[in-house]
Design a protein around this motif. Structure first.
Motif, PDB file in Angstrom:
ATOM      1  N   GLU A  45       0.834  -1.204   0.000  1.00  0.00           N
ATOM      2  CA  GLU A  45       0.000   0.000   0.000  1.00  0.00           C
ATOM      3  C   GLU A  45       0.867   1.252   0.000  1.00  0.00           C
ATOM      4  O   GLU A  45       0.584   2.222  -0.717  1.00  0.00           O
ATOM      5  N   ARG A  48       2.308   1.712  -3.495  1.00  0.00           N
ATOM      6  CA  ARG A  48       1.318   2.224  -4.450  1.00  0.00           C
ATOM      7  C   ARG A  48       1.061   3.712  -4.241  1.00  0.00           C
ATOM      8  O   ARG A  48       0.956   4.488  -5.202  1.00  0.00           O
ATOM      9  N   SER A  52       1.988   6.645  -6.965  1.00  0.00           N
ATOM     10  CA  SER A  52       0.937   7.523  -7.461  1.00  0.00           C
ATOM     11  C   SER A  52       1.307   8.989  -7.225  1.00  0.00           C
ATOM     12  O   SER A  52       1.078   9.844  -8.086  1.00  0.00           O
ATOM     13  N   ASP A  57       2.978   5.740 -11.663  1.00  0.00           N
ATOM     14  CA  ASP A  57       1.972   4.734 -12.014  1.00  0.00           C
ATOM     15  C   ASP A  57       1.390   4.977 -13.399  1.00  0.00           C
ATOM     16  O   ASP A  57       0.610   4.164 -13.907  1.00  0.00           O
TER      17      ASP A  57
END
Length: 326
Positions: A45, A48, A52, A57
């Motif tokens: 998490e 990610r 981002s 991404d």
């Protein structure tokens, strides 16, 4: 003249976009910067979220387009390692690299040209043969080995010069220079000599070859037939024509000095762009690496453009060929 400049500018833009694309593409495979920033214990998490936030991404072409648009405005994003603007990091390091390259180029010219002239005019003498032997060593020895040997002799054993750092600098607005302080010259001596040795030997051998070629031309023979002294022939006619290609090569090599100062800056811990690039490679700092290569490409493009324009302005045959087709 305007058409010539426009054509060269279009070619320069194509080169810059190509270099930007290749560098950005290659650096996608040097490692994941998110892993360097968060460490091996990061949760999926966290990875990610950071990807981002950094825009990693998105697809490659979207990232590249954003990079290209920002680069055209002089912005290269944030350093993934330091969290600072890449443009500010490069602006801080560029004066040190340019200063080192200029001093090295000046050394190479001031020493290399007289050595080349002497080797051409005194061909076959012991000193001339010694110069040619030393030039072979200068071309053959790797830069990092020359730097380490200079540090060993002049910094460690003799203690005449410092082995690292830039020394005391003076701020002139956003520009910083060490050439206005004695300690600055003290620190730049060994790195400049290390960087200049290869260029010096190249210039010496080029001057010697060009000088020998010019001395065999007809107008030199006519000058001798007119009774001109050797001094007037050698320095008033031969050397002047010899220096045209030499100065061209030296101008182009200035870009090479800036680009290949990486090794010298690493050996002497010189706080320039080369050292910044090496640190960026270690941490997979893609924005810094891409910005560095784009800047080096821009320097080469600008130098080539200036040389082309000087040729066009100096050589009348180019202007006649364009205008009258002769």
């Amino acid at each position: 003249m305007l058409a010539f400049i426009l054509r060269r500018l279009i070619q320069a833009v194509i080169v810059m976009v190509t270099v930007a694309f290749i560098s950005f593409m290659l650096f996608q495979y040097v490692g994941d910067p998110v892993v360097f920033l968060l460490g091996q214990d990061a949760t999926p998490e966290q990875i990610r979220e950071l990807r981002s936030a950094l825009g990693l991404d998105k697809s490659f072409f979207v990232q590249f387009w954003h990079f290209l648009v920002n680069a055209a405005q002089g912005e290269f994003g944030l350093s993934l390692r330091q969290g600072a603007k890449v443009s500010r990091l490069i602006a801080e390091r560029f004066p040190a690299t340019l200063e080192l390259a200029l001093v090295a180029a000046l050394l190479a010219l001031v020493i290399g040209v007289p050595m080349g002239v002497y080797a051409a005019l005194k061909r076959g003498t012991f000193t001339s043969q010694l110069f040619m032997t030393l030039s072979l060593l200068g071309v053959s020895l790797p830069t990092f080995l020359i730097g380490i040997l200079l540090i060993l002799v002049f910094a460690v054993h003799l203690g005449w010069f410092p082995s690292f750092g830039r020394g005391e600098v003076v701020q002139l607005g956003w520009w910083s220079t060490g050439l206005l302080k004695a300690k600055g010259w003290h620190h730049i001596t060994l790195p400049a000599i290390t960087l200049a040795i290869f260029q010096l030997t190249l210039i010496m051998r080029l001057v010697r070859a060009e000088m020998l070629e010019v001395l065999r031309t007809d107008y030199i023979k006519f000058a001798r037939a007119r009774g001109l002294s050797n001094r007037a022939i050698h320095f008033g006619h031969a050397l002047k024509n010899t220096l045209v290609p030499v100065l061209t090569i030296t101008g182009l090599q200035l870009g090479g000095l800036i680009a290949f100062a990486i090794i010298t800056e690493t050996v002497f811990q010189w706080p320039g762009m080369g050292l910044l690039f090496i640190q960026a490679v270690t941490f997979a700092d893609i924005p810094v690496m891409a910005a560095y290569l784009c800047l080096i490409a821009l320097i080469f493009v600008v130098i080539n453009l200036v040389v082309d324009l000087l040729y066009f302005a100096v050589d009348p045959r180019l202007r006649v060929g364009k205008a009258g087709g002769h």
